[in-house]
Design a protein around this motif. Structure first.
Motif, short mmCIF file in Angstrom:
data_model
loop_
_atom_site.label_atom_id
_atom_site.label_comp_id
_atom_site.label_asym_id
_atom_site.label_seq_id
_atom_site.Cartn_x
_atom_site.Cartn_y
_atom_site.Cartn_z
N LYS A 99 12.71 -24.40 -2.25
CA LYS A 99 12.07 -24.81 -1.01
C LYS A 99 11.36 -23.62 -0.36
O LYS A 99 11.93 -22.54 -0.26
CB LYS A 99 13.14 -25.34 -0.07
CG LYS A 99 12.64 -25.88 1.24
CD LYS A 99 13.80 -26.54 1.99
CE LYS A 99 13.45 -26.79 3.43
NZ LYS A 99 14.57 -27.45 4.13
N VAL A 100 10.12 -23.84 0.07
CA VAL A 100 9.37 -22.80 0.79
C VAL A 100 9.41 -23.11 2.29
O VAL A 100 9.55 -22.22 3.12
CB VAL A 100 7.92 -22.71 0.28
CG1 VAL A 100 7.11 -21.72 1.09
CG2 VAL A 100 7.91 -22.33 -1.20
N ALA A 101 9.27 -24.40 2.61
CA ALA A 101 9.41 -24.87 3.99
C ALA A 101 9.67 -26.37 3.88
O ALA A 101 9.65 -26.91 2.77
CB ALA A 101 8.13 -24.59 4.79
N SER A 102 9.89 -27.03 4.99
CA SER A 102 10.21 -28.45 4.94
C SER A 102 9.15 -29.23 4.15
O SER A 102 7.97 -29.23 4.50
CB SER A 102 10.30 -28.98 6.38
OG SER A 102 10.45 -30.38 6.35
N LEU A 108 7.89 -28.55 1.30
CA LEU A 108 7.02 -27.69 0.48
C LEU A 108 7.88 -26.93 -0.53
O LEU A 108 8.83 -26.26 -0.14
CB LEU A 108 6.28 -26.68 1.37
CG LEU A 108 5.37 -27.28 2.45
CD1 LEU A 108 4.81 -26.18 3.34
CD2 LEU A 108 4.23 -28.05 1.80
N PRO A 168 3.28 -23.72 -3.48
CA PRO A 168 2.51 -24.67 -2.68
C PRO A 168 1.24 -24.04 -2.12
O PRO A 168 1.17 -22.83 -1.90
CB PRO A 168 3.48 -25.05 -1.56
CG PRO A 168 4.43 -23.92 -1.46
CD PRO A 168 4.54 -23.33 -2.85
N VAL A 201 -0.01 -25.08 0.80
CA VAL A 201 0.27 -24.97 2.23
C VAL A 201 1.48 -24.06 2.39
O VAL A 201 2.52 -24.29 1.77
CB VAL A 201 0.54 -26.36 2.85
CG1 VAL A 201 0.97 -26.23 4.30
CG2 VAL A 201 -0.71 -27.22 2.75
N PRO A 214 4.04 -21.59 5.03
CA PRO A 214 4.47 -21.42 6.42
C PRO A 214 4.02 -20.08 6.99
O PRO A 214 4.06 -19.05 6.31
CB PRO A 214 6.00 -21.49 6.33
CG PRO A 214 6.32 -21.13 4.92
CD PRO A 214 5.16 -21.56 4.08
N LEU A 262 6.10 -16.47 6.92
CA LEU A 262 6.02 -15.50 5.82
C LEU A 262 4.86 -14.53 6.04
O LEU A 262 4.95 -13.35 5.73
CB LEU A 262 5.86 -16.21 4.48
CG LEU A 262 7.06 -17.04 3.99
CD1 LEU A 262 6.73 -17.71 2.66
CD2 LEU A 262 8.28 -16.15 3.85
N ARG A 290 3.83 -26.89 14.14
CA ARG A 290 4.26 -25.64 13.51
C ARG A 290 3.08 -25.04 12.75
O ARG A 290 2.23 -25.77 12.22
CB ARG A 290 5.42 -25.91 12.55
CG ARG A 290 6.74 -26.15 13.29
CD ARG A 290 7.89 -26.33 12.31
NE ARG A 290 7.68 -27.50 11.50
CZ ARG A 290 8.57 -28.49 11.35
NH1 ARG A 290 9.74 -28.44 11.95
NH2 ARG A 290 8.30 -29.53 10.58
N PHE A 293 0.97 -23.14 9.88
CA PHE A 293 0.88 -22.97 8.44
C PHE A 293 -0.47 -22.35 8.10
O PHE A 293 -1.34 -22.24 8.95
CB PHE A 293 1.02 -24.33 7.74
CG PHE A 293 2.40 -24.90 7.82
CD1 PHE A 293 3.32 -24.70 6.80
CD2 PHE A 293 2.80 -25.63 8.93
CE1 PHE A 293 4.60 -25.21 6.88
CE2 PHE A 293 4.09 -26.15 9.02
CZ PHE A 293 4.99 -25.94 7.99
N GLU A 344 8.85 -13.86 -1.29
CA GLU A 344 9.97 -14.62 -0.74
C GLU A 344 10.80 -15.22 -1.89
O GLU A 344 12.03 -15.19 -1.85
CB GLU A 344 9.42 -15.73 0.16
CG GLU A 344 10.19 -17.02 0.24
CD GLU A 344 11.43 -16.93 1.12
OE1 GLU A 344 11.67 -15.87 1.70
OE2 GLU A 344 12.16 -17.94 1.20
#
Lengths: 583, 583
Positions: free
Chosen positions: A34-37, A39, B72, B74, B76, B79, B102, B104, B116
């Motif tokens: 998971k990178v973000a919700s 994603l 991805p 997209v 966040p 990072l 939020r 991105f 990450e």
């Protein structure tokens, strides 16, 4: 691939935030992170599986005559304004602005862009039919992304769009796509059903969903045990249980039932089977002429709504979609309030029934064939028992109002229905002219006249298939890949290779031999304990495991284990290739 | 593929808004279509070429031990805040907000996401080195997208990131990547040069760009005619032209030159070769201690800047990057104003020279070996002629200050330099610890201590390669594909097939035969005039054309044409397969 040079990323513990088994196993097997919700990064093992799915999808689409293109993920808003979806699409459509403050969207689907392409490139019926597809990253800003890649925000989809001048041509391509989808899911080794689907908001005439059967699915599917029939439970037709009611054997009798306000209580307190009871549900009626205007007016003036009664068997469920589609019923469905019922009937919802009811009544097909049944007397605290149609009350209008149940006859007359949960992995639509009319995408037809293109569209959730396959193929030890999706076909596990030159030599030779034969091999050359190596390879779900240990080498043998069957055998080293190619 | 069932999309006219030949030909050959500024749909022929490039890139990366992942698009914002680029990156980084408000970004590159991943997945030096790559869609919000897919906003890139605990390990992988890139561009059939590059804003120690040589390129490349040496002109070292000046043959003489304020005028009005003249350029000096503070103070107080003179040969160009890197010179480079020059020297910019100049002087290496040369006398309207170093004025500090020119000696001592324009299609960097320190991506090293990961990164502009290849491979009739990139290897052009059953039969049989041999064939079965068919296939650039006409069929022959050589021959039908496989 040698594990020492790989990013394996396996985990022993089940991650706390993963609810469904596929999400847990994809994390544990090192397939995604998971990178973000919503994603995810596809890590090496996961990406290999994803590419396998892409490969099968691409091959079958090309075999079916579709031609691949690649549209941009970022799309200009003006195309979405043309189609009307800039306004209509909810917040799942992520609207963005570029550095010049111009509006764009992150494409959740590509009807607009493909229509724009085809209206410019195709001028004549001679260029048709045309079926264009892409395998591409999509973005839908889900309010609550969940279940890992099953419902993520960024995901990979195969979307295809076909263009025609006649409905017959559309139907031909639709059939070709239907068959291609069956080939794809069959090749991938999935237990799936094509089901008749509600077209929902995309519109159009005809639509099928393709569901992978799995208990974690979000949809209920009804399917015949003896034919290809399958449909979403919401759409499956409930056929009549009998042609005619049995002959009456009881007289109708009014009995005081002061403590029986529900079917459950009635059955418990009185000598009656639930199959001999009915539920009477009062809903708002549609007005015969221009119902929507009338209703709006009534709502505005506070005038009383007209009501209609829907009657289903005591153990059946009302299908609200079917009810709302009935011309006499308001759409969307509005249940009458207790006050409205009291005012109209003189009794509360626990005492309703067809006898002496002064409003239009529609009964479900199953109710029409009942005899000697019990229902409320429309008098507070009283029920009639032994009701029979036509003798005690006229049989009202009959319609299909209920959800099908397991054991119902299949509507195609073949076998009975099962109900299972399904994960939607594909959807095909006959779109008609919805987009081509809005976007003025026309061609000259054979008569030399301009006509709107007739469209079909065909989607497959490529990344979702990976998760769906795991839902269907796993055990306590991990994933069990169907061969077509396995990240590697074979894993070689040398026992204590770093202490045994002989084990190392056999392992290296076998690795080289299998690779040379074009087989994808994961060679676990880590300095790990055998237990760790076994657990990792079972978790990842590689179909064939070859264990090389000192024990068998005197006989020039190795141990073979099949992931799916669990079966173990001792194999001569010379026979390994044939064994793993055999399946 | 039959053209009748394909989306060919060829165009006769050159689109007005396409400036460079590759953009024109990609539109005309039906390879791409514009959706919005910098956003393109890859239509079938273009996508086939793109996939060929991807395939070669993927194969060579895997051969070099890199492992594929998919991150991805997209990403966040948090990072990017960690790395500092949320603030530092300009408006090419498209910042977006999701439905929950939020932050991105649409990923222009993936250093943050990969760091990450690796900081979570890699804990020990035992898991290193690791080289992860992806082939993925990127977005850079270019202020002025241009040249079609050459500089678009959405594009496809191969980006790889390697991780190490030692500089030696990084250098080893860097070399492996360098070789892999050479293999990729060689396999693709491109004339390219790896050039020593300025690392620019990405930082780090060492960097090479890979350029496809083409006149439309945006960069000037200097490369040796006898070795592998190549560098961006801005970075190429200009070596001394001679070890020592020739002996003086003239006496120094001051001559009135009232009408010669430029080198050009001096050469035209007096008997002097341009190679015997010098240009004296006055720039701001760096202060010896803490130059930036001093300069800031001076600017604030209006105090006079200290000056330094840079002298280059009359026909050479100052290299401003080299000049600014000299410790005595202010960085960034600031040229003195005419007033500053007048005040300091007592003469204007047209009369400057090394003799009697009261400020620090740095001369270019080429100037140091000059004799009997002319220069301004630092007295308005006068020049000295016949100047010789040490006799007339001390030789000042010598440095490399100029751009190299075609014909200069190569700095590696092998051959002379050519200058050509290049299109950057690849770039490899030794990043060092820039990202891993900012993002705290560390591992335990062999001593059991935590250390920051040492990183390399390696990019290839996959979609740009398609355009760059066309810039290098085209003629008046269209594209000439290198075999590895051709959308189809062979096209079959049956002449008047719809009137000749014999032509049709031979065409169909040959189509089936070539396809069965695994050759990609475009079969032009349209009802078009031969001229149209020829023009389309030449435009698309398919390497081998087979023309089937009644004329040759009595001899069981067809006509073969090679797209690159233009050579035509008559071939027996039975020999076609061998002919097209031969190349």
């Amino acid at each position: 691939m040698r594990t020492s040079q790989y990013l394996l990323g396996t985990m022993k513990e089940t991650p706390a935030d993963a609810e469904v088994i596929s999400h847990q196993l994809m994390l544990r097997a090192g397939m995604v992170r998971k990178v973000a919700s919503g994603l995810y990064t596809w890590t090496p093992t996961g990406l290999r599986v994803l590419r396998k799915v892409e490969h099968v999808v691409r091959e079958e689409m090309e075999k079916a005559g579709a031609i691949e293109v690649l549209m941009p993920m970022v799309q200009p808003a003006d195309l979405w304004e043309e189609s009307g979806r800039w306004q209509d699409y909810g917040p799942e459509l992520l609207r963005i602005k570029d550095r010049h403050n111009r509006d764009f969207v992150l494409g959740p689907t590509h009807e607009e862009v493909i229509s724009e392409l085809v209206r410019k490139e195709v001028n004549s019926y001679k260029q048709l039919p045309l079926n264009l597809f892409q395998i591409q990253t999509k973005f839908r800003d889900e309010i609550r992304p969940r279940f890992g890649v099953m419902r993520s925000r960024e995901f990979i989809m195969k979307d295809a769009y076909s263009f025609h001048t006649t409905q017959e041509s559309l139907e031909e391509t639709y059939k070709t796509m239907f068959d291609a989808y069956c080939n794809i899911f069959t090749r991938l080794g999935l237990d799936f059903r094509p089901v008749i689907a509600d077209t929902g908001s995309i519109g159009g005439n005809m639509s099928h969903e393709f569901h992978v059967l799995a208990s974690s699915g979000e949809d209920d599917i009804a399917f015949s045990d003896s034919s290809d029939y399958a449909a979403n439970v919401e759409l499956a037709e409930a056929v009549a249980i009998a042609d005619e009611p049995l002959a009456a054997t009881q007289a109708m009798e009014k009995i005081a039932t002061p403590e029986a306000k529900t079917i459950k209580a009635l059955v418990e307190q009185f000598d009656v089977n639930i199959e001999n009871t009915v539920k009477t549900l009062i809903v708002h009626a549609a007005e015969a002429t221009d119902a929507s205007d009338k209703k709006a007016t009534e709502a505005a003036t506070g005038k009383k709504a007209k009501l209609v009664a829907l009657i289903i068997r005591g153990d059946h469920e009302l299908n609200e979609i079917k009810a709302a589609k009935h011309p006499a019923v308001a759409s969307p469905l509005v249940f009458a309030s207790d006050e409205e019922i009291k005012t109209a009937v003189g009794a509360g919802p626990g005492s309703l029934g067809p006898v002496n009811l002064s409003m239009p009544v529609i009964v479900d097909r199953a109710v029409a064939s009942m005899s000697d049944f019990a229902a409320g007397a429309n008098e507070e605290g009283f029920h009639f028992f032994g009701i029979n149609w036509n003798r005690d009350v006229d049989l009202p209008e009959v319609a299909d109002l209920r959800n099908v149940q397991a054991g119902d006859a299949s509507p195609d007359g073949k076998g009975t229905l099962n109900i299972a949960r399904g994960i939607e992995v594909g959807h095909i639509f006959q779109l008609g002219t919805k987009y081509s009319e809005a976007m003025k995408a026309g061609v000259l037809n054979e008569e030399g006249k301009n006509q709107a293109l007739i469209m079909g569209c065909y989607g497959i959730g490529v990344s979702r298939i990976v998760a769906a396959a795991i839902e269907q193929n796993n055990d306590a030890n991990g994933i069990i890949w169907p061969a077509a999706m396995a990240p590697y076909q074979v894993c070689i596990l040398p026992m204590n290779m770093h202490k045994s030159a002989r084990v190392q030599e056999v392992a290296e030779n076998l690795y080289a031999e299998l690779k040379a034969a074009g087989i994808e091999v994961l060679f676990d050359d880590r300095k790990e304990r055998p237990g760790v190596m076994f657990a990792d390879m079972e978790l990842i779900g590689i179909p064939h495991t070859i264990v090389i240990g000192e024990r068998n080498l005197d006989e020039q043998a190795v141990e073979y284990k099949n992931r799916r069957s669990g079966e173990k055998e001792t194999l001569k080293i010379a026979d390994v290739l044939a064994r793993v190619q055999g399946e």
